[in-house]
Enzyme design. Structure first.
Site, PDB file in Angstrom:
ATOM      1  N   CYS A  81      85.020  44.922  38.153  1.00 28.39           N
ATOM      2  CA  CYS A  81      85.592  43.687  38.676  1.00 28.39           C
ATOM      3  C   CYS A  81      87.105  43.613  38.485  1.00 28.39           C
ATOM      4  O   CYS A  81      87.745  42.714  38.998  1.00 28.39           O
ATOM      5  CB  CYS A  81      84.913  42.502  37.980  1.00 28.39           C
ATOM      6  SG  CYS A  81      85.180  40.906  38.750  1.00 28.39           S
TER       7      CYS A  81
ATOM      8  N   TYR B 233      96.649  46.956  48.365  1.00 26.23           N
ATOM      9  CA  TYR B 233      95.419  46.251  47.985  1.00 26.23           C
ATOM     10  C   TYR B 233      94.287  46.562  48.961  1.00 26.23           C
ATOM     11  O   TYR B 233      93.154  46.866  48.553  1.00 26.23           O
ATOM     12  CB  TYR B 233      95.689  44.748  47.946  1.00 26.23           C
ATOM     13  CG  TYR B 233      94.531  43.915  47.468  1.00 26.23           C
ATOM     14  CD1 TYR B 233      94.258  43.791  46.110  1.00 26.23           C
ATOM     15  CD2 TYR B 233      93.715  43.234  48.374  1.00 26.23           C
ATOM     16  CE1 TYR B 233      93.203  43.012  45.658  1.00 26.23           C
ATOM     17  CE2 TYR B 233      92.661  42.453  47.936  1.00 26.23           C
ATOM     18  CZ  TYR B 233      92.408  42.350  46.585  1.00 26.23           C
ATOM     19  OH  TYR B 233      91.349  41.585  46.145  1.00 26.23           O
TER      20      TYR B 233
END
Length: 252
Positions: free
Chosen positions: A93, A158
């Site tokens: 995560c 990203y």
């Protein structure tokens, strides 16, 4: 059906972030013993979370190491195995942003994002996957993003890292499917969190207009998807990407 993860031990990277802490709580509520991973610099803030989890009776502990550093991760995971025993569930995560248009993006901004968002999957999963295969049961859930599916202005680093997350998922899923181990991706949309709070208000308003559900997601929405994929009810799901984005991006 509520997932039953009693007797399982879960490791959640980015475990003290907005989504990570919700995932830790959901897995603990399902019966798992949970290890939340954070950076050493975040330990002080993690103490407050630990107190909340303790008050709620949730079996969550915190370990601090840099998941983007392969040597540091390997050492920390070896110590964890000695202290806590085998890890049955890994939720990758941890994630950061360093936004800039590519023509102004620095090599450091590129490498930092790829290191945390993508390299960490190898650094954390590789030392643990063989043990899962040998025991005949395991769950790996990788957190991607809607922007890894559709791209986003100013986020070549990203978007590339998060698209790579699902490529990792699909390949590893094929390697371990016959060993009782599933590997899946959850791709959140825009989640009500400090990350979205940092976006200028006018841009947030435009984003909200593009979400058919009419709201930002909650960390609990992502945690529920992760808990399901970790359960025995999802034992025939592997190599999948589950979008949790309020209808913001739909694909066949």
């Amino acid at each position: 059906m509520n997932p039953d993860l009693r007797s399982k031990t879960a490791l959640v990277t980015g475990g003290t972030g907005a989504i990570g802490r919700a995932v830790c709580a959901a897995l603990a509520e399902a019966g798992a013993s949970v290890v939340a991973v954070c950076l050493p610099s975040d330990l002080e803030a993690a103490d407050a979370l630990l107190a909340q989890w303790r008050d709620a009776g949730l079996p969550i502990t915190v370990r601090a190491f840099d998941v983007s550093d392969a040597d540091q991760a390997a050492s920390a995971l070896a110590r964890l195995a000695a202290d806590a025993g085998p890890i049955d569930i890994v939720v990758n995560c941890a994630g950061i942003t360093r936004d800039a248009p590519l023509r102004r993006m620095t090599a450091q901004q590129w490498q930092q994002v790829l290191g945390v968002n993508l390299d960490s999957l190898f650094n954390v999963t590789q030392p643990l996957i063989d043990g899962m295969c040998q025991r005949g049961w395991g769950r790996v859930v990788n957190i991607s993003s809607v922007n890894g599916q559709k791209g986003q202005f100013g986020q070549t680093n990203y978007a590339a890292s998060k698209a790579g997350v699902h490529g990792f998922t699909m390949a590893l899923a094929q390697e371990v499917a016959r060993k009782g181990v599933t590997v899946n991706t959850v791709a959140p949309g825009y989640i009500d969190s400090p990350m979205i709070d940092a976006v200028p208000e006018a841009i947030r308003a435009d984003i909200l207009k593009g979400i058919p559900a009419g709201r930002y997601g909650h960390p609990a929405d992502i945690a529920a998807a992760v808990a399901f994929l970790c359960s025995d009810a999802a034992s025939y799901i592997t190599g999948a990407q589950l979008p949790v984005n309020g209808g913001m991006y739909m694909s066949a």
